[in-house]
Enzyme design. Structure first.
Site, short mmCIF file in Angstrom:
data_model
loop_
_atom_site.label_atom_id
_atom_site.label_comp_id
_atom_site.label_asym_id
_atom_site.label_seq_id
_atom_site.Cartn_x
_atom_site.Cartn_y
_atom_site.Cartn_z
CG ASN A 1 -2.07 -1.02 1.03
OD1 ASN A 1 -2.61 -1.20 -0.06
ND2 ASN A 1 -2.41 -1.71 2.10
CG HIS B 1 -7.04 -7.31 -3.32
ND1 HIS B 1 -7.54 -6.09 -3.73
CD2 HIS B 1 -6.35 -7.09 -2.17
CE1 HIS B 1 -7.17 -5.17 -2.85
NE2 HIS B 1 -6.46 -5.75 -1.90
#
Length: 223
Positions: free
Chosen positions: A116, A202
């Site tokens: 992130n 993801h």
């Protein structure tokens, strides 16, 4: 046989009536002859990370930490896996959260953070410092814990210079702290459409199986 049982009962009665010292010796002998109690307490593998560890978009049992635990159980190894993944976690947030997480005993610590930071373009030096701080806290609390770092990469659209500097910090920290290293957690998954969800970031359930194998290749030697 009945006579033998009567004789045994009579003998035990005589031993019991011969004074406390004899009785104590008998109890000690019996205790010494019993098998040692088996320690069934499992050691804890803590996987500390973001949505990749948490398993965003898949069922909990499909996330790679759960797959690794199934593998460990199938091999009869005395370990349990704690999934300490939190979606959206940056290294700065992880640094703030790790102290609370370490309230539970840790025998093997797997660090999966940084993705992130990279997607947000956080300065590489800041990410590196945060990761090192997390490692320092784990080592201070559990100096005997075995440590594993999972490497991460960012897409080229973040800029070649940034991507290059970002990718090396994981090995740098692993080498500095004597940590085992998973070179790239998303190896054979990142950038493969069929192994990722619609967001392209993801992994799917099938993708998580590959992540589990990437981690297991390093973890099995640590265990």
């Amino acid at each position: 046989m009945f006579k033998n049982l009567l004789y045994l009962a009579f003998s035990l009665f005589i031993l019991a009536s011969c004074g406390g010292s004899t009785n104590e010796k008998t109890e000690t002998t019996i205790k010494d002859s019993l098998p040692a109690q088996v320690n069934t307490q499992k050691k804890n593998i803590l996987i500390f990370g973001n949505s990749l560890t948490a398993g965003l978009g898949v069922e909990p049992e499909e996330a790679f930490p759960a797959i690794i635990e199934d593998k460990i159980d199938s091999l009869g190894l005395p370990y349990k896996v704690t999934n300490a993944g939190l979606s959206g976690e940056t290294t700065a947030a992880g640094k703030a959260r790790i102290d609370w997480i370490l309230k539970q005993k840790v025998d093997v610590f797997i660090l999966e953070l940084g993705a992130n930071d990279g997607l947000r373009g956080i300065p590489v030096s800041e990410t590196e410092n945060n990761l090192q701080s997390i490692v320092d806290q784990v080592k201070a609390k559990y100096p005997e814990a075995k440590l594993i770092m999972t490497g991460m990469q960012v897409p080229p659209n973040m800029g070649a210079k940034y991507a290059s500097e970002f990718s090396v910090i994981f090995k740098k920290i692993a080498d500095k702290n004597n940590m085992a290293l998973v070179p790239f957690l998303l190896e054979n998954v990142g950038g493969v459409p069929k192994l990722n969800q619609s967001d392209g970031i993801h992994p799917t359930a099938e993708g998580h199986k590959i992540l589990a194998e990437n981690v297991w290749m390093v973890l099995k030697d640590v265990l």
